[in-house]
Design an enzyme around this catalytic site. Structure first.
Site, PDB file in Angstrom:
ATOM      1  CB  ALA A   1      -0.986  -0.047   1.311  1.00 34.00           C
ATOM      2  CG  ASP A   2       1.625   5.609  -1.716  1.00 39.18           C
ATOM      3  OD1 ASP A   2       2.489   5.856  -0.892  1.00 39.18           O
ATOM      4  OD2 ASP A   2       1.547   6.284  -2.965  1.00 39.18           O
TER       5      ASP A   2
END
Length: 817
Positions: free
Chosen positions: A346-347
């Site tokens: 995930a960012d």
């Protein structure tokens, strides 16, 4: 391996590691897996039962002689739900939950056993950006302390993956800072990219990190976007070539990752580089055709050609679906179509944003379910949503098999990194390789090769030291080397002012004036606000600059932007995008005032991306573009200004005359440039453009054979295009030879031209060289009416030249056979 010291679990005490750790083996290398074996991996992970201990008495996952798949299956079978979930989590700056206000676990201080006993009791998947506020030796010691705790104080002894940033070098205190990607792309030199990121990977791994969140493969098609500096430009082919070179340098030969390399993470997947309105994380409203032809190619090349081991999902939405919840994007395209075998991260904070920003989840638990089921394996940077997976599994809302799939991918990476055999690093080695003399020299080389000559009226450049007694160095960017975003303190920077002083010594008098300010802060990427300077102060600074220029033989004006004027806008209170590309503040007033002295003027642009420099382009005789050139900025700029290096860079992105022209990328559709009232429809400087201190002539363009079949071949002979390039000037120089192709008539509209090849060559005065490109099936293909990749019969224009607007043309006929 040299024995070294690391902290024990007793805080404040440092003792030598035991001999078994100090002499641990290097990462185990395995043979390439067959396609059949790879296809069976997931099934093996999910069905394996606990294995018996090997003859040596150790469990299978501890045996480096076994396959990675078998080791993963064995370890996964031994793990509790809590231990599995821990592998999907990362720690950065969170404080222990049981003691609010207690010591921070992560990198803003020394290793805390108290925090580790709380946060690491079940192990951990990742440690985020441990490099902050630590030198190389201290970073290595911290990493060793964490790994020692995990190995000796958790039930299964699973080491962590430390991840860091590598946008233009290891983002760490003391590390070598190379030019920003937009500058590196201007080199049009994939071999240089390989050298840069080989060095950056070594500095990263030596300090104790194993994965980097890069390269950035966004195709930058809207320069209002503050992250344009992080991209390799506006063209998917150029970005793809840079991507493959970068990833291979970061990861090494593979499939295992040795102690000189780290795992690369391509970001931001996908369509993040042309956000709506040019504002960060805005929707990407593009058709599947545009996605596949423009935004997907760099990521596809990263998977299929470079074997990238990790992918980061993007913040934005595509067709109403946030990327972190997009099954089609993360599973169907990435894994099923392209065959990606790595893990998806995930960012930062993107999973909770599905609740807070995108509004597709009612709470964090639902956000966790959406992300995990879509294929996001790890939540970064801190535990937020994924801790709720335990309750979701208990309630039957998420299957344990789905969690196992993610954990297996993470464990596989840890085995390929060799962490179970040797999780430790040598602090002495970290200190020795970080920002070494060789890496500083490489940073200078990279900066020189990235500089673009935009204008040189009357041959003003290079400057002749024998004819100059004094030089004025003026401008808000003259006395500081701007590094751009995702930077730390390299411990050494060279400004243009210092570079010129070092170059001329006592032989030429160097006069300096700031001239004006761009912003009051002077360039702070981390700051939440930016402020324009006081007009009265700028007027005073401009007057001083006029006096300095008037007392000098020639003036070098260093203007452009800084880290306040374009950067990642990561929150409503931390903006970084622009609605104008004009020079910020009173920089144009400064240029006009210095031009008014009648002295020869050179403008050197230092900035994050394209600027609308209309006055400068029309009136200033010599212009150089550097973008952000890294820690050795001044050394490289002085070499170019005084002719010790002949600039050969080419623009990787078009320069608009105004934001009203946007989008201005060169590979537009035929109907996209009818024009505007009262102005030109052409860019100020086009894609691929760049001059030299010498001149080049193109001749003898040939396509052989002139007719091929739709399979890309005729009579068994590949099609080649060749051209002769001659240096017709008086000095040696580099030329970036560029191949463009246009399908003249097609069932679906095609761009007016597309970059399909390039090569940077060096020629002595009078020297000629024949440059050849192979025209493959892939270079001629596109997505037809049925979204199938095809080559259609017809005529193709073959264009080879010095830029996207200056080239010689030939034809290639493709027949239906």
């Amino acid at each position: 391996m040299r024995q070294f010291s690391t902290p024990t679990v007793r805080e404040g005490v440092e003792v030598p590691l035991n001999r078994s750790i100090a002499n641990a083996k290097k990462p185990f290398h395995i043979h390439t897996f067959t396609a059949i074996l790879c296809a069976a991996v997931v099934a093996l992970f999910l069905t394996a039962q606990p294995s018996v201990r090997s003859q040596s008495g150790q469990p299978d996952y501890r045996n480096p002689r076994l396959s990675v798949e078998r080791r993963v299956a064995d370890l996964l079978s031994r793990m509790t739900i809590e231990e599995k979930i821990a592998q999907t989590l990362s720690l950065w700056g969170r404080k222990p939950q049981q003691k609010p206000g207690g010591p921070s676990f992560a990198d803003r201080g020394d290793f805390s056993v108290e925090a580790a006993r709380v946060e690491l009791k079940h192990g951990i998947g990742h440690i985020a950006r441990q490099r902050e506020r630590k030198g190389p030796r201290e970073g290595a010691i911290f990493a060793n302390a964490v790994q020692k705790f995990l190995v000796e104080n958790t039930r299964l002894g699973i080491p962590a993956i430390f991840h860091d940033e590598i946008l233009h070098g290891h983002m760490a205190q003391g590390s070598t800072h190379f030019p920003q990607p937009i500058a590196l792309a201007a080199s049009w030199d994939t071999q240089l990219i390989g050298r840069v990121f080989t060095a950056a990977a070594l500095e990263t791994r030596a300090r104790g990190s194993h994965q980097v969140l890069g390269p950035n493969l966004d195709v930058g098609r809207d320069p209002r976007w503050g992250r344009t500096e992080e991209t390799y430009g506006e063209d998917p082919y150029l970005v793809s070539r840079m991507a493959v070179a970068c990833i291979k340098a970061i990861q090494g030969e593979g499939p295992s990752v040795d102690d000189h390399h780290v795992i690369a993470t391509t970001k931001h997947y996908a369509a993040h580089g042309q956000p709506e309105g040019g504002t960060n994380i805005a929707p990407a409203n593009y058709s599947e055709r545009i996605l596949r032809e423009v935004f997907f190619p760099p990521f596809e090349a990263a998977v299929k050609e470079a074997g990238v081991m990790s992918v980061m999902a993007s913040y934005n939405e595509i067709d109403g679906i946030p990327s972190h919840a997009n099954h089609w994007l993360l599973d169907k395209v990435l894994r099923q179509e392209w065959g990606f075998k790595g893990f998806v991260v995930a960012d930062y904070y993107a999973i909770p944003q599905m609740q807070t920003l995108h509004k597709v989840a009612t709470d964090k638990a639902e956000a966790a379910r959406l992300a995990l089921e879509a294929g996001v394996d790890i939540e970064l940077p801190d535990p937020d949503c994924y801790p709720s997976l335990a309750q979701l599994i208990a309630e039957g809302k998420v299957s344990e098999a789905t969690l196992d799939r993610a954990v297996a991918r993470i464990l596989r990476a840890k085995f390929l990194l060799g962490l179970f055999e040797n999780p430790y690093v040598d602090p002495d080695r970290a200190a020795q390789v970080t920002n070494s003399q060789a890496h500083r020299e490489l940073a200078s080389t990279a900066a020189r090769r990235s500089i673009v000559l935009l204008k040189n009226e009357g041959g003003l450049l290079p400057l002749d030291r024998s004819k100059i007694k004094s030089i004025a160095v003026i401008g808000p960017n003259a006395a500081r080397a701007h590094l751009g975003g995702y930077s730390d303190d390299p411990g050494r920077t060279v400004s243009i002012l210092q570079g010129i002083r070092d170059k001329v010594g006592t032989g030429i008098k160097v006069n300096y004036a700031e001239g004006c300010k761009i912003t009051k802060e002077g360039g702070d990427w981390w700051a939440d606000t930016s402020h324009l300077n006081d007009p009265a102060e700028d007027e005073k600074l401009i007057a001083e600059a006029v006096q300095v220029a008037g007392a000098s033989d020639v003036a070098v004006l260093v203007v452009g932007g800084n880290e306040d004027t374009n950067k990642e806008g990561w929150a409503d209170n931390h903006l970084g995008d622009r609605d104008s590309l004009d020079l910020v503040g009173r920089q144009n007033d400064l240029v006009r005032a210095v031009m008014g002295t009648g002295k020869p003027v050179i403008v050197f642009l230092i900035n994050s991306g394209p600027l609308s420099i209309n006055y400068i382009a029309e009136n200033v005789p010599a212009i150089l573009e550097g973008f952000y050139l890294g820690q050795e900025t001044g050394t490289a700029c002085a070499d170019v200004l005084f002719g010790d290096y002949n600039p050969g860079g080419k623009l990787p992105i078009s320069f608009p005359r105004s934001v009203g022209q946007l989008p201005i990328y060169y590979n537009h559709k035929p109907t996209a440039r009818r024009g505007y009232l009262f102005t030109s429809k052409e860019p100020l400087f086009p894609f691929g453009y760049g001059l030299s201190y010498t001149t080049f002539e193109y001749s003898n363009l040939k396509v052989t054979p002139e007719r091929i079949g739709t399979a890309g071949r005729a009579t068994g002979i590949p099609a080649f295009v060749s051209v002769t390039v001659t240096n017709t000037g008086h000095v040696a120089g580099d030329e970036g030879v560029q191949l463009y192709i246009r399908d003249e008539v097609s069932s679906v509209t095609r761009p007016v031209k597309e970059l399909k090849g390039f090569e940077r060559i060096n020629l002595a005065p009078g020297q000629s060289k024949t440059v050849s490109f192979e025209i493959t099936h892939a270079l001629l293909s596109f997505y037809d009416l049925n979204m199938k990749r095809v080559v259609e019969p017809g005529t193709f224009s073959i264009m080879v030249g010095t830029s996207s607007v200056k080239h010689t043309n030939a034809k290639l006929e493709v027949t239906a056979r």
